[in-house]
Design an enzyme around this catalytic site. Structure first.
Site, PDB file in Angstrom:
ATOM      1  CG  ASP A 101      -0.459   0.031   2.491  1.00 43.58           C
ATOM      2  OD1 ASP A 101       1.517   0.282   2.873  1.00 43.58           O
ATOM      3  OD2 ASP A 101      -0.734  -0.567   3.475  1.00 43.58           O
ATOM      4  CD  GLU A 123      -0.201  -6.397   2.790  1.00 41.40           C
ATOM      5  OE1 GLU A 123       0.566  -5.373   2.795  1.00 41.40           O
ATOM      6  OE2 GLU A 123       1.012  -6.774   3.405  1.00 41.40           O
ATOM      7  CD  GLU A 137      -0.197   4.288   4.486  1.00 38.61           C
ATOM      8  OE1 GLU A 137      -0.364   5.062   5.162  1.00 38.61           O
ATOM      9  OE2 GLU A 137       1.308   4.527   4.711  1.00 38.61           O
ATOM     10  CG  HIS A 214       6.119   4.325  10.219  1.00 41.94           C
ATOM     11  ND1 HIS A 214       5.844   2.775  10.942  1.00 41.94           N
ATOM     12  CD2 HIS A 214       5.999   4.408   9.145  1.00 41.94           C
ATOM     13  CE1 HIS A 214       5.068   2.315   9.852  1.00 41.94           C
ATOM     14  NE2 HIS A 214       5.285   3.280   8.735  1.00 41.94           N
ATOM     15  NE  ARG A 216       2.889   9.936   4.721  1.00 37.31           N
ATOM     16  CZ  ARG A 216       3.767  10.833   4.316  1.00 37.31           C
ATOM     17  NH1 ARG A 216       3.131  12.146   4.153  1.00 37.31           N
ATOM     18  NH2 ARG A 216       4.930  10.643   3.378  1.00 37.31           N
ATOM     19  CG  HIS A 247      10.800   5.925  10.172  1.00 36.80           C
ATOM     20  ND1 HIS A 247      11.014   6.354   8.918  1.00 36.80           N
ATOM     21  CD2 HIS A 247       9.523   4.731   9.053  1.00 36.80           C
ATOM     22  CE1 HIS A 247      10.611   5.926   8.080  1.00 36.80           C
ATOM     23  NE2 HIS A 247       9.243   5.134   7.925  1.00 36.80           N
TER      24      HIS A 247
HETATM   25  C1  UD1 Z   1       6.574   4.874   4.229  1.00 35.97           C
HETATM   26  C2  UD1 Z   1       5.203   4.753   3.381  1.00 35.97           C
HETATM   27  C3  UD1 Z   1       3.853   3.721   4.266  1.00 35.97           C
HETATM   28  C4  UD1 Z   1       4.812   3.019   4.857  1.00 35.97           C
HETATM   29  C5  UD1 Z   1       6.096   3.004   6.114  1.00 35.97           C
HETATM   30  C6  UD1 Z   1       7.195   1.949   6.094  1.00 35.97           C
HETATM   31  C7  UD1 Z   1       3.943   6.075   1.655  1.00 35.97           C
HETATM   32  C8  UD1 Z   1       3.228   7.057   1.077  1.00 35.97           C
HETATM   33  N1  UD1 Z   1       4.218   5.788   2.929  1.00 35.97           N
HETATM   34  O1  UD1 Z   1       6.214   6.095   4.811  1.00 35.97           O
HETATM   35  O2  UD1 Z   1       2.662   3.691   3.257  1.00 35.97           O
HETATM   36  O3  UD1 Z   1       3.989   2.438   5.994  1.00 35.97           O
HETATM   37  O4  UD1 Z   1       7.656   3.705   4.512  1.00 35.97           O
HETATM   38  O5  UD1 Z   1       8.637   2.630   6.369  1.00 35.97           O
HETATM   39  O6  UD1 Z   1       4.498   5.129   0.403  1.00 35.97           O
HETATM   40  N2  UD1 Z   1      13.867   8.688   5.201  1.00 35.97           N
HETATM   41  C9  UD1 Z   1      15.362   7.971   4.825  1.00 35.97           C
HETATM   42  N3  UD1 Z   1      15.731   7.259   4.673  1.00 35.97           N
HETATM   43  C10 UD1 Z   1      15.273   6.761   4.754  1.00 35.97           C
HETATM   44  C11 UD1 Z   1      13.532   6.731   5.195  1.00 35.97           C
HETATM   45  C12 UD1 Z   1      12.896   7.073   5.069  1.00 35.97           C
HETATM   46  O7  UD1 Z   1      15.819   9.597   5.598  1.00 35.97           O
HETATM   47  O8  UD1 Z   1      15.788   4.928   4.499  1.00 35.97           O
HETATM   48  C13 UD1 Z   1      13.422   9.865   5.746  1.00 35.97           C
HETATM   49  C14 UD1 Z   1      13.138  11.432   4.437  1.00 35.97           C
HETATM   50  O9  UD1 Z   1      13.421  11.862   4.697  1.00 35.97           O
HETATM   51  C15 UD1 Z   1      11.838  10.553   3.485  1.00 35.97           C
HETATM   52  C16 UD1 Z   1      10.442  10.485   5.166  1.00 35.97           C
HETATM   53  O10 UD1 Z   1      12.055   9.381   5.376  1.00 35.97           O
HETATM   54  O11 UD1 Z   1      11.438  12.050   3.178  1.00 35.97           O
HETATM   55  C17 UD1 Z   1       9.714  10.306   4.760  1.00 35.97           C
HETATM   56  O12 UD1 Z   1       9.283   8.289   4.100  1.00 35.97           O
HETATM   57  P1  UD1 Z   1       8.624   8.413   3.332  1.00 35.97           P
HETATM   58  O13 UD1 Z   1       8.575   7.115   2.312  1.00 35.97           O
HETATM   59  O14 UD1 Z   1       8.119   9.652   2.889  1.00 35.97           O
HETATM   60  O15 UD1 Z   1       7.091   8.292   4.430  1.00 35.97           O
HETATM   61  P2  UD1 Z   1       7.458   7.122   5.318  1.00 35.97           P
HETATM   62  O16 UD1 Z   1       7.042   7.622   6.597  1.00 35.97           O
HETATM   63  O17 UD1 Z   1       8.687   5.636   5.576  1.00 35.97           O
END
Ligand code: UD1
Length: 378
Positions: A101, A123, A137, A214, A216, A247
């Site tokens: 998702d 899934e 999601e 983590h 939103r 996270h």
């Molecule tokens: C994402 C998914 C969520 C999932 C989660 C699992 C979307 C919109 N959200 O959310 O469904 O549950 O992943 O973790 O698809 N960042 C890093 N390094 C990383 C990963 C993230 O620095 O390896 C930071 C970055 O600043 C990035 C922020 O985390 O901008 C958010 O990442 P993002 O993929 O937008 O959303 P998640 O909250 O991780």
């Protein structure tokens, strides 16, 4: 024979997508005579994705590297969509596969539609029926289901959700969740923590509470409430030690770190690699989480899971008695966790091993269904 190979493009980009797609990728790789598998990662998560790729020894053929600091939904949606376009042009897959998702998954389904390429959704069929919870999601998976041709539902409840949405029954395959394939593969092996702090926490003799948060919907105040509950639990129960896996998202850290940093018996740690994380779950007494995947992994390891959310698209764990929805209210969390810490009959009732999400053979079923669909079965 090369011309007769089925060409599969697997797309993923976040930590959970990678964990759950890895078993499918590895399963396809057992059939080099029948399939050419290409892996494209969006890189929506940079570090957290690379960890999982390394753990499963998967080398992507394409890496779109779309992640930005504090990325917006619109920004990553458009970067992923533009990035996948030339990849699909070049690979010309018979089918594109993505799981779950995340925004990467929804974009993969949209990109395959624009190229009139079949899409398989791993899934499929999870629902809360609440448009904004989880956000984004719930809509990611609904939109993906509209565009998908083959739906791999982890459970019969997920299948029922798809039927209710009008998906034809012969396009739905109940396979189990691939997260259990990955978990059983890793959990069976012995492990010694390389990280000294983790090794110390795990062997402290205290009851280990593993926490992750983590989502939103929990950003800001709800997450602060979760932190306060964790502090209260530690103060009220001297036999408890907390490991809080942070996270990578800076928006999440800005809340958690000031609340919990240098608090006694609370260890804030970088998100461990997948293998140590599995062993951390195994070593824990109790898990507090808002993650989807951890809700699936906990029951398989016999660990009670208190879900830090008001809704869940994973009712099976709650129905099996392994998980409880406690939301983000401080008092409620303290009370429910306290019950499990003090009352062994309450604890034992939740701490039984159950596999409502799969038996470890989901990837085999998915790969079989795809071969059958394309008539490639020998
Ligand atoms: C994402 C998914 C969520 C999932 C989660 C699992 C979307 C919109 N959200 O959310 O469904 O549950 O992943 O973790 O698809 N960042 C890093 N390094 C990383 C990963 C993230 O620095 O390896 C930071 C970055 O600043 C990035 C922020 O985390 O901008 C958010 O990442 P993002 O993929 O937008 O959303 P998640 O909250 O991780």
């Amino acid at each position: 024979m090369a011309g007769h190979h089925l060409k599969v493009l697997a797309v993923f980009g976040t930590r959970p997508d990678a964990i759950k797609m890895a078993p499918v990728v590895l399963e396809f790789m057992k059939h080099p005579d029948k399939v050419r598998l290409v892996v494209a990662v969006t890189g929506q998560h940079r570090e957290m994705l690379d960890q999982v790729l390394a753990a499963f020894e998967i080398k992507p053929d394409y890496d779109l590297a779309i992640m930005r600091d504090r990325q917006s939904l619109a920004g990553m949606t458009s970067r992923a969509l533009e990035g996948l376009d030339p990849v699909i042009d070049e690979v010309k897959p018979d089918i594109l596969l993505a799981q779950g998702d995340t925004t990467t998954t929804f974009v993969a389904s949209l990109a395959s539609f624009y190229h009139k390429v079949a899409f398989g959704h791993v899934e499929a069929g999870l629902r809360t029926d609440n448009k904004y919870n989880p956000f984004p999601e719930e809509m990611n998976r609904r939109l993906t289901a509209v565009l998908a041709d083959l739906h791999f539902a982890p459970t019969t409840a997920a299948k029922d959700n798809l039927l209710a949405q009008g998906v034809p029954a012969d396009r739905i395959f109940v396979t189990g969740n691939t997260v259990i394939d990955a978990l059983l593969h890793v959990a069976a092996k012995d492990y010694v923590f390389e990280d000294e702090r983790l090794q110390k926490a795990v062997s402290s003799g205290r009851k280990l509470i593993l926490v992750t948060s983590h989502r939103r919907e929990n950003w800001g105040e709800p997450m602060r409430e979760i932190c306060k509950a964790v502090k209260e639990l530690v103060l009220a129960h001297p036999d408890v030690e907390v490991v809080f896996s942070l996270h990578k998202n800076p928006i999440v850290r800005e809340v958690i770190v000031p609340e919990l940093d240098s608090f006694e018996r609370i260890n804030l740690i970088e998100p461990p690699d997948y293998v140590p994380f599995v062993h951390l779950m195994k070593a824990s007494h109790l898990i507090l989480t808002d993650s989807g995947g951890v809700q699936e992994e906990g029951p398989a390891l016999g660990k009670p899971v208190l879900v830090l959310r008001t809704t869940t698209e994973r009712p099976e764990g709650v129905e099996a008695g392994n998980a409880k929805l406690v939301g983000t209210d401080r008092q409620k969390i303290v009370q429910e966790a306290g019950k499990l810490l003090l009352d062994s009959s309450e604890y034992d009732a939740m701490a039984k091993v159950a596999n409502p999400y799969g038996d470890g053979f989901a990837s085999e079923r998915i790969v079989d269904a795809i071969f059958n669909h394309f008539g490639g079965k020998e």
